[in-house]
Design a protein around this motif. Structure first.
Motif, mmCIF file in Angstrom:
data_model
loop_
_atom_site.group_PDB
_atom_site.id
_atom_site.type_symbol
_atom_site.label_atom_id
_atom_site.label_comp_id
_atom_site.label_asym_id
_atom_site.label_seq_id
_atom_site.Cartn_x
_atom_site.Cartn_y
_atom_site.Cartn_z
ATOM 1 N N SER A 131 -1.311 -8.654 8.964
ATOM 2 C CA SER A 131 -2.729 -8.096 9.187
ATOM 3 C C SER A 131 -3.499 -9.320 9.428
ATOM 4 C CB SER A 131 -3.314 -7.466 7.790
ATOM 5 O OG SER A 131 -4.684 -7.081 8.030
ATOM 6 N N GLU A 137 6.575 -3.229 7.303
ATOM 7 C CA GLU A 137 5.758 -4.470 7.182
ATOM 8 C C GLU A 137 5.255 -5.071 8.406
ATOM 9 O OE1 GLU A 137 8.093 -7.524 4.920
ATOM 10 O OE2 GLU A 137 8.735 -6.185 3.614
ATOM 11 N N PHE A 138 3.910 -5.702 8.202
ATOM 12 C CA PHE A 138 3.439 -6.175 9.297
ATOM 13 C C PHE A 138 2.295 -7.096 8.925
ATOM 14 C CE2 PHE A 138 0.795 -2.618 7.817
ATOM 15 C CZ PHE A 138 -0.508 -3.264 8.239
ATOM 16 N N THR A 190 -6.916 -9.247 10.311
ATOM 17 C CA THR A 190 -8.093 -8.989 9.288
ATOM 18 C C THR A 190 -8.177 -9.674 7.977
ATOM 19 O OG1 THR A 190 -7.647 -6.802 8.932
ATOM 20 C CG2 THR A 190 -8.955 -7.296 10.752
ATOM 21 N N ARG A 191 -6.590 -9.139 7.221
ATOM 22 C CA ARG A 191 -6.631 -9.641 5.891
ATOM 23 C C ARG A 191 -5.994 -10.775 5.782
ATOM 24 N NH1 ARG A 191 -5.599 -4.257 6.405
ATOM 25 N NH2 ARG A 191 -6.906 -2.984 4.949
ATOM 26 N N HIS A 192 -5.409 -11.791 6.941
ATOM 27 C CA HIS A 192 -4.679 -12.962 6.878
ATOM 28 C C HIS A 192 -3.611 -13.098 6.094
ATOM 29 C CE1 HIS A 192 -8.061 -14.118 9.129
ATOM 30 N NE2 HIS A 192 -8.959 -13.712 8.330
ATOM 31 N N ARG A 193 -2.812 -11.914 5.879
ATOM 32 C CA ARG A 193 -1.502 -11.990 5.166
ATOM 33 C C ARG A 193 -0.703 -10.690 5.339
ATOM 34 N NH1 ARG A 193 -3.207 -9.840 -1.212
ATOM 35 N NH2 ARG A 193 -4.603 -8.273 -0.549
ATOM 36 N N ASN A 239 3.481 -1.215 3.808
ATOM 37 C CA ASN A 239 3.059 0.176 3.702
ATOM 38 C C ASN A 239 4.348 1.204 3.261
ATOM 39 O OD1 ASN A 239 0.456 0.104 4.431
ATOM 40 N ND2 ASN A 239 0.579 0.579 6.630
ATOM 41 N N ARG A 247 0.754 -1.168 0.107
ATOM 42 C CA ARG A 247 0.027 -0.091 -0.120
ATOM 43 C C ARG A 247 0.796 1.291 0.044
ATOM 44 N NH1 ARG A 247 -4.208 -0.973 4.788
ATOM 45 N NH2 ARG A 247 -2.405 -0.598 6.021
ATOM 46 N N VAL A 279 1.360 -7.350 4.815
ATOM 47 C CA VAL A 279 1.126 -6.073 4.339
ATOM 48 C C VAL A 279 2.490 -5.064 4.449
ATOM 49 C CG1 VAL A 279 -0.145 -3.840 4.641
ATOM 50 C CG2 VAL A 279 -1.102 -5.889 5.171
#
Length: 137
Positions: free
Chosen positions: A71, A68-69, A73-76, A80, A4, A78
């Motif tokens: 997520s 990076e982290f 809720t997204r199960h993967r 930024n 993102r 991310v």
């Protein structure tokens, strides 16, 4: 990995800088995701206004950070990628937006801000921005 593009502001009033505390108890800088062809500088200004109620103007670019982290809720994972801008405000008044998960915040001295900020990458960015603001003054 979800990547993102984001933008944020390092906002100064006098010799102080704006920090926000999120719902996780982390002291951070205001930032948000760039969407729908928005310009990075517009997103940065908008997020400062939305999260802290601070009207600011951009005085310089500040650089870029990536983090990076995972997520839940997204199960993967991310990543930024954040483009930062140095900004100044004509007031240190804040109107924190609780619905944006901001629980605390305000303008802090350099020493206090560097002690509070949660992430080392943000601490380095803050140090560089304090130096740059001194040069611009």
């Amino acid at each position: 990995m979800l990547v993102r593009n984001c933008a944020g502001g390092v906002v100064f009033y006098g010799g102080k800088v704006l920090l926000l505390k999120n719902e996780k108890g982390e002291w951070i800088l205001p930032k948000g995701i760039i969407r729908n062809g928005d310009l990075a500088n517009e997103v940065a200004l908008k997020r400062v206004r939305e999260e802290a109620g601070v009207k600011a103007e951009i005085v310089s670019t500040a650089g870029r950070t990536d983090y990076e982290f995972f997520s839940v809720t997204r199960h993967r994972p991310v990543c930024n990628k954040v483009t930062w801008y140095i900004m100044k405000s004509s007031s240190e008044e804040c109107e924190l937006n609780k619905s944006a998960n901001v629980t605390d915040g305000g303008f802090f001295s350099q020493e206090d801000a560097l002690r509070r900020i949660t992430y080392s990458q943000d601490r380095s960015l803050l140090s560089l921005c304090f130096d740059k603001m001194k040069e611009l003054a």
